[in-house]
Design a protein around this motif. Structure first.
Motif, PDB file in Angstrom:
ATOM      1  N   ARG A   1      -7.965  24.392   7.795  1.00 15.25           N
ATOM      2  CA  ARG A   1      -8.452  23.279   6.962  1.00 15.25           C
ATOM      3  C   ARG A   1      -9.497  23.810   5.980  1.00 15.25           C
ATOM      4  NH1 ARG A   1      -8.125  21.139  12.094  1.00 15.25           N
ATOM      5  NH2 ARG A   1     -10.342  21.425  12.500  1.00 15.25           N
ATOM      6  N   LEU A   2      -9.418  23.321   4.765  1.00 12.36           N
ATOM      7  CA  LEU A   2     -10.328  23.784   3.719  1.00 12.36           C
ATOM      8  C   LEU A   2     -11.699  23.141   3.862  1.00 12.36           C
ATOM      9  CD1 LEU A   2      -7.850  23.702   0.728  1.00 12.36           C
ATOM     10  CD2 LEU A   2      -9.068  25.740   1.517  1.00 12.36           C
ATOM     11  N   ARG A   3     -12.732  23.985   3.804  1.00 13.31           N
ATOM     12  CA  ARG A   3     -14.097  23.478   3.774  1.00 13.31           C
ATOM     13  C   ARG A   3     -14.549  23.237   2.342  1.00 13.31           C
ATOM     14  NH1 ARG A   3     -17.942  27.653   6.196  1.00 13.31           N
ATOM     15  NH2 ARG A   3     -18.071  28.427   4.065  1.00 13.31           N
ATOM     16  N   ALA A   4     -14.013  24.038   1.439  1.00 18.20           N
ATOM     17  CA  ALA A   4     -14.352  23.895   0.018  1.00 18.20           C
ATOM     18  C   ALA A   4     -13.203  24.450  -0.811  1.00 18.20           C
ATOM     19  CB  ALA A   4     -15.650  24.638  -0.309  1.00 18.20           C
ATOM     20  N   GLY A   5     -13.017  23.896  -2.001  1.00 17.77           N
ATOM     21  CA  GLY A   5     -12.008  24.405  -2.912  1.00 17.77           C
ATOM     22  C   GLY A   5     -10.603  23.952  -2.547  1.00 17.77           C
ATOM     23  N   ARG A   6      -9.629  24.815  -2.794  1.00 22.00           N
ATOM     24  CA  ARG A   6      -8.217  24.472  -2.612  1.00 22.00           C
ATOM     25  C   ARG A   6      -7.450  25.705  -2.146  1.00 22.00           C
ATOM     26  NH1 ARG A   6      -5.684  26.977  -6.755  1.00 22.00           N
ATOM     27  NH2 ARG A   6      -6.877  27.347  -8.684  1.00 22.00           N
ATOM     28  N   ALA A   7      -6.181  25.509  -1.816  1.00 17.03           N
ATOM     29  CA  ALA A   7      -5.316  26.632  -1.462  1.00 17.03           C
ATOM     30  C   ALA A   7      -4.944  27.410  -2.722  1.00 17.03           C
ATOM     31  CB  ALA A   7      -4.070  26.126  -0.759  1.00 17.03           C
ATOM     32  N   PHE A   8      -4.546  28.666  -2.529  1.00 17.90           N
ATOM     33  CA  PHE A   8      -4.186  29.464  -3.698  1.00 17.90           C
ATOM     34  C   PHE A   8      -2.888  28.944  -4.320  1.00 17.90           C
ATOM     35  CE2 PHE A   8      -2.772  32.114   0.004  1.00 17.90           C
ATOM     36  CZ  PHE A   8      -1.406  31.943  -0.143  1.00 17.90           C
ATOM     37  N   ALA A   9      -2.800  29.101  -5.627  1.00 17.86           N
ATOM     38  CA  ALA A   9      -1.602  28.711  -6.374  1.00 17.86           C
ATOM     39  C   ALA A   9      -1.175  29.840  -7.308  1.00 17.86           C
ATOM     40  CB  ALA A   9      -1.854  27.428  -7.164  1.00 17.86           C
ATOM     41  N   GLY A  10      -2.131  30.487  -7.964  1.00 14.67           N
ATOM     42  CA  GLY A  10      -1.821  31.599  -8.848  1.00 14.67           C
ATOM     43  C   GLY A  10      -1.725  32.906  -8.092  1.00 14.67           C
ATOM     44  N   ALA A  11      -1.232  33.925  -8.755  1.00 18.45           N
ATOM     45  CA  ALA A  11      -0.953  35.209  -8.103  1.00 18.45           C
ATOM     46  C   ALA A  11      -2.218  35.899  -7.608  1.00 18.45           C
ATOM     47  CB  ALA A  11      -0.206  36.122  -9.071  1.00 18.45           C
ATOM     48  N   TYR A  12      -3.320  35.819  -8.345  1.00 21.34           N
ATOM     49  CA  TYR A  12      -4.540  36.529  -7.962  1.00 21.34           C
ATOM     50  C   TYR A  12      -5.648  35.562  -7.553  1.00 21.34           C
ATOM     51  CZ  TYR A  12      -2.591  41.001  -9.230  1.00 21.34           C
ATOM     52  OH  TYR A  12      -1.808  42.128  -9.258  1.00 21.34           O
ATOM     53  N   GLU A  13      -5.280  34.555  -6.801  1.00 16.56           N
ATOM     54  CA  GLU A  13      -6.249  33.640  -6.219  1.00 16.56           C
ATOM     55  C   GLU A  13      -6.369  33.939  -4.727  1.00 16.56           C
ATOM     56  OE1 GLU A  13      -5.752  29.829  -9.219  1.00 16.56           O
ATOM     57  OE2 GLU A  13      -4.795  29.761  -7.245  1.00 16.56           O
ATOM     58  N   ALA A  14      -7.560  33.700  -4.179  1.00 18.51           N
ATOM     59  CA  ALA A  14      -7.833  34.055  -2.786  1.00 18.51           C
ATOM     60  C   ALA A  14      -8.527  32.907  -2.078  1.00 18.51           C
ATOM     61  CB  ALA A  14      -8.701  35.311  -2.718  1.00 18.51           C
ATOM     62  N   VAL A  15      -8.217  32.775  -0.792  1.00 15.04           N
ATOM     63  CA  VAL A  15      -8.864  31.798   0.084  1.00 15.04           C
ATOM     64  C   VAL A  15      -9.524  32.578   1.213  1.00 15.04           C
ATOM     65  CG1 VAL A  15      -8.529  29.845   1.640  1.00 15.04           C
ATOM     66  CG2 VAL A  15      -7.198  30.000  -0.478  1.00 15.04           C
ATOM     67  N   LEU A  16     -10.804  32.314   1.440  1.00 15.16           N
ATOM     68  CA  LEU A  16     -11.573  33.069   2.423  1.00 15.16           C
ATOM     69  C   LEU A  16     -11.568  32.375   3.778  1.00 15.16           C
ATOM     70  CD1 LEU A  16     -14.755  33.810   0.262  1.00 15.16           C
ATOM     71  CD2 LEU A  16     -12.689  35.203   0.450  1.00 15.16           C
ATOM     72  N   GLY A  17     -11.363  33.160   4.846  1.00 12.23           N
ATOM     73  CA  GLY A  17     -11.651  32.657   6.178  1.00 12.23           C
ATOM     74  C   GLY A  17     -13.144  32.437   6.329  1.00 12.23           C
ATOM     75  N   ALA A  18     -13.541  31.619   7.321  1.00  6.39           N
ATOM     76  CA  ALA A  18     -14.954  31.252   7.453  1.00  6.39           C
ATOM     77  C   ALA A  18     -15.848  32.473   7.657  1.00  6.39           C
ATOM     78  CB  ALA A  18     -15.120  30.278   8.614  1.00  6.39           C
ATOM     79  N   ARG A  19     -15.426  33.374   8.516  1.00  4.94           N
ATOM     80  CA  ARG A  19     -16.257  34.560   8.772  1.00  4.94           C
ATOM     81  C   ARG A  19     -16.226  35.507   7.583  1.00  4.94           C
ATOM     82  NH1 ARG A  19     -16.001  38.464  14.159  1.00  4.94           N
ATOM     83  NH2 ARG A  19     -17.480  40.024  13.390  1.00  4.94           N
ATOM     84  N   ALA A  20     -15.090  35.629   6.912  1.00  6.05           N
ATOM     85  CA  ALA A  20     -15.012  36.473   5.721  1.00  6.05           C
ATOM     86  C   ALA A  20     -15.980  35.983   4.649  1.00  6.05           C
ATOM     87  CB  ALA A  20     -13.585  36.498   5.191  1.00  6.05           C
ATOM     88  N   ALA A  21     -16.068  34.668   4.474  1.00  6.21           N
ATOM     89  CA  ALA A  21     -17.002  34.120   3.483  1.00  6.21           C
ATOM     90  C   ALA A  21     -18.442  34.434   3.873  1.00  6.21           C
ATOM     91  CB  ALA A  21     -16.788  32.604   3.370  1.00  6.21           C
ATOM     92  N   ARG A  22     -18.733  34.314   5.184  1.00  5.36           N
ATOM     93  CA  ARG A  22     -20.101  34.573   5.643  1.00  5.36           C
ATOM     94  C   ARG A  22     -20.482  36.035   5.485  1.00  5.36           C
ATOM     95  NH1 ARG A  22     -19.456  33.260  10.574  1.00  5.36           N
ATOM     96  NH2 ARG A  22     -19.567  35.298  11.584  1.00  5.36           N
ATOM     97  N   GLU A  23     -19.572  36.942   5.830  1.00  6.56           N
ATOM     98  CA  GLU A  23     -19.911  38.362   5.821  1.00  6.56           C
ATOM     99  C   GLU A  23     -19.909  38.968   4.417  1.00  6.56           C
ATOM    100  OE1 GLU A  23     -17.671  40.658   8.578  1.00  6.56           O
ATOM    101  OE2 GLU A  23     -18.273  39.469  10.318  1.00  6.56           O
ATOM    102  N   THR A  24     -19.075  38.450   3.539  1.00  8.57           N
ATOM    103  CA  THR A  24     -19.020  39.015   2.183  1.00  8.57           C
ATOM    104  C   THR A  24     -19.986  38.337   1.230  1.00  8.57           C
ATOM    105  OG1 THR A  24     -17.242  37.497   1.523  1.00  8.57           O
ATOM    106  CG2 THR A  24     -16.597  39.619   2.489  1.00  8.57           C
ATOM    107  N   GLY A  25     -20.351  37.094   1.533  1.00  8.23           N
ATOM    108  CA  GLY A  25     -21.208  36.353   0.617  1.00  8.23           C
ATOM    109  C   GLY A  25     -20.479  35.814  -0.601  1.00  8.23           C
ATOM    110  N   LEU A  26     -19.165  35.936  -0.627  1.00  9.59           N
ATOM    111  CA  LEU A  26     -18.390  35.419  -1.764  1.00  9.59           C
ATOM    112  C   LEU A  26     -18.400  33.899  -1.780  1.00  9.59           C
ATOM    113  CD1 LEU A  26     -15.288  37.805  -1.622  1.00  9.59           C
ATOM    114  CD2 LEU A  26     -17.111  37.824  -3.347  1.00  9.59           C
ATOM    115  N   LYS A  27     -18.383  33.326  -2.973  1.00  3.27           N
ATOM    116  CA  LYS A  27     -18.363  31.870  -3.141  1.00  3.27           C
ATOM    117  C   LYS A  27     -17.230  31.505  -4.097  1.00  3.27           C
ATOM    118  CE  LYS A  27     -22.512  31.972  -4.772  1.00  3.27           C
ATOM    119  NZ  LYS A  27     -22.698  33.428  -4.632  1.00  3.27           N
ATOM    120  N   LEU A  28     -16.984  30.206  -4.204  1.00  6.83           N
ATOM    121  CA  LEU A  28     -15.950  29.729  -5.119  1.00  6.83           C
ATOM    122  C   LEU A  28     -16.218  30.249  -6.531  1.00  6.83           C
ATOM    123  CD1 LEU A  28     -15.497  25.980  -4.035  1.00  6.83           C
ATOM    124  CD2 LEU A  28     -14.070  27.946  -3.444  1.00  6.83           C
ATOM    125  N   GLY A  29     -15.177  30.786  -7.142  1.00  8.10           N
ATOM    126  CA  GLY A  29     -15.297  31.310  -8.498  1.00  8.10           C
ATOM    127  C   GLY A  29     -15.627  32.783  -8.579  1.00  8.10           C
TER     128      GLY A  29
END
Length: 399
Positions: A132-160
């Motif tokens: 389930r999405l916490r923020a944003g949307r699922a990928f649609a374009g070829a180079y779009e990415a969706v982060l798992g919860a821990r991946a977002a926490r450890e990398t510090g990546l945010k939407l955009g």
């Protein structure tokens, strides 16, 4: 009266009492920690993979296929030809066919090339989506990415945010940093962040499998997938497709539940061996209790002689020693239960963090509690000789 004497004796020899309690507590905790952690690991591993019905991977070890594709703990065995996925996707018996492609990472976290079907995985047909999405949307374009919860926490990546991936299933952050600039030209852009599931894929970064193929220069004829998650329309369809896959020479159909059953047998064998060792530790603790009772009897010879001179019978003296032992062992076992559970909870948390999926809190079962409660009769048995010796001593010797 008897209880008052027992409490007084324990207070008088406070240091000896504390050492005995510590020994019993450590023995009890030792008998509990490993079984509690292993059972927590077993439950956590089963919960983490219960969303996946059948895993189709390259021929090889089923255990490695599960560890690599479902738990992201080992490199994949090999890749599958794309026609295997195409055949499954076109098969009328298929309900859901999800391709998986591994081989890249970002700061040591695996990129998972897949399609949008992955976001419709469910524990049951009537259950809500597992991811389930916490923020944003699922990928649609070829180079779009969706982060798992821990991946977002450890990398510090945010939407955009944008990032470049590195080649390799595993890589340290230093290795990833040096490889990122040379792996691809177009950056991935973060378009979604998932809620935590407690599973190993919280560490994953989900990207379209088409981008995976493009990054690795795989044309239409060279396309491959690492594995496929398969769900049939009916249970009979699942088993039919699995049999057809296993009869072929390119792939294997792996049921995670069967792999868990085989692994559980190995864990049970290890627990049996550890259970025998824990009984030895408990027996040593009982000897420690007996030694403590004997030493306490030597310290209290004058006090015991005085009790006998004042009219206390041998039965009272004998009962005081046994009750004192019982109280010491019971308190030590209680402390051991608390200590064992606490250590197991901490160990489960650290192990789950290292493995990448949530381990539930340990549960004290009746068989484990019964194991440490063996110290009560063992302690009383070890205390019988000094108790008899104390009851039989003549008060005239020490007055």
């Amino acid at each position: 009266m008897t209880l008052w004497i027992v409490v007084r004796n324990l207070r008088v020899r406070a240091l000896t009492t504390a050492l005995t309690l510590l020994g019993v507590a450590l023995a009890s905790a030792t008998a509990l920690v490993v079984p509690l952690v292993l059972r927590s690991l077993e439950r956590g591993a089963a919960d983490a993979a219960q969303v996946f019905d059948v895993l189709i991977a390259a021929k090889g070890s089923p255990t490695q296929a599960v560890l690599s594709s479902l738990y992201l703990l080992q490199p994949p065995i090999a890749n599958l030809p794309y026609p295997v996925y195409e055949w499954l996707a076109r098969d009328p018996r298929s309900r859901r066919v999800v391709p998986l492609a591994f081989g890249d990472n970002y700061r040591g976290l695996p990129l998972l090339g897949t399609n949008a079907e992955i976001f419709s995985l469910r524990l049951k047909p009537t259950a809500p989506p597992y991811f389930r999405l916490r923020a944003g949307r699922a990928f649609a374009g070829a180079y779009e990415a969706v982060l798992g919860a821990r991946a977002a926490r450890e990398t510090g990546l945010k939407l955009g945010d944008r990032f470049l991936s590195a080649h390799g299933f595993f890589a340290s952050q230093a290795e990833a940093a040096t490889a990122e600039a040379h792996h691809q030209e177009e950056e991935y852009r973060v378009v979604g962040v998932l809620e935590a599931t407690g599973g190993p894929w919280d560490r994953a970064i989900f990207v379209p499998i088409e981008a995976y193929w493009e990054v690795h220069g795989e044309g239409l004829q060279e396309r491959q997938v690492t594995a496929v998650l398969y769900t049939g329309k009916r249970l009979s369809d699942v088993y039919q497709v699995a049999q057809e896959i296993n009869r072929g020479g390119l792939a294997q159909a792996v049921f995670p539940g069967q792999v868990f059953a085989q692994t559980r047998e190995l864990l049970l064998q290890g627990q049996m061996a550890y259970g025998a060792l824990s009984l030895l530790v408990l027996a040593l603790a009982a000897l420690l209790v007996g030694q403590g009772v004997y030493a306490g009897g030597l310290e209290r010879r004058r006090h015991t002689a005085l009790l006998r001179a004042l009219g206390a019978g041998r039965g009272l003296v004998f009962g005081v020693v046994l009750l004192e032992t019982l109280l010491e062992v019971a308190l030590g076992v209680l402390l051991g239960l608390l200590l064992g559970w606490g250590l197991a909870a901490a160990g489960s948390g650290l192990l789950g963090e290292r493995l990448g999926f949530f381990l539930p809190p340990p549960q004290l079962s009746l068989d484990l509690v019964a194991r440490v409660l063996l110290l009560l009769p063992l302690g009383l048995l070890a205390a019988l000789p000094p108790a008899l010796q104390t009851a039989r001593q003549s008060p005239l010797e020490y007055l």
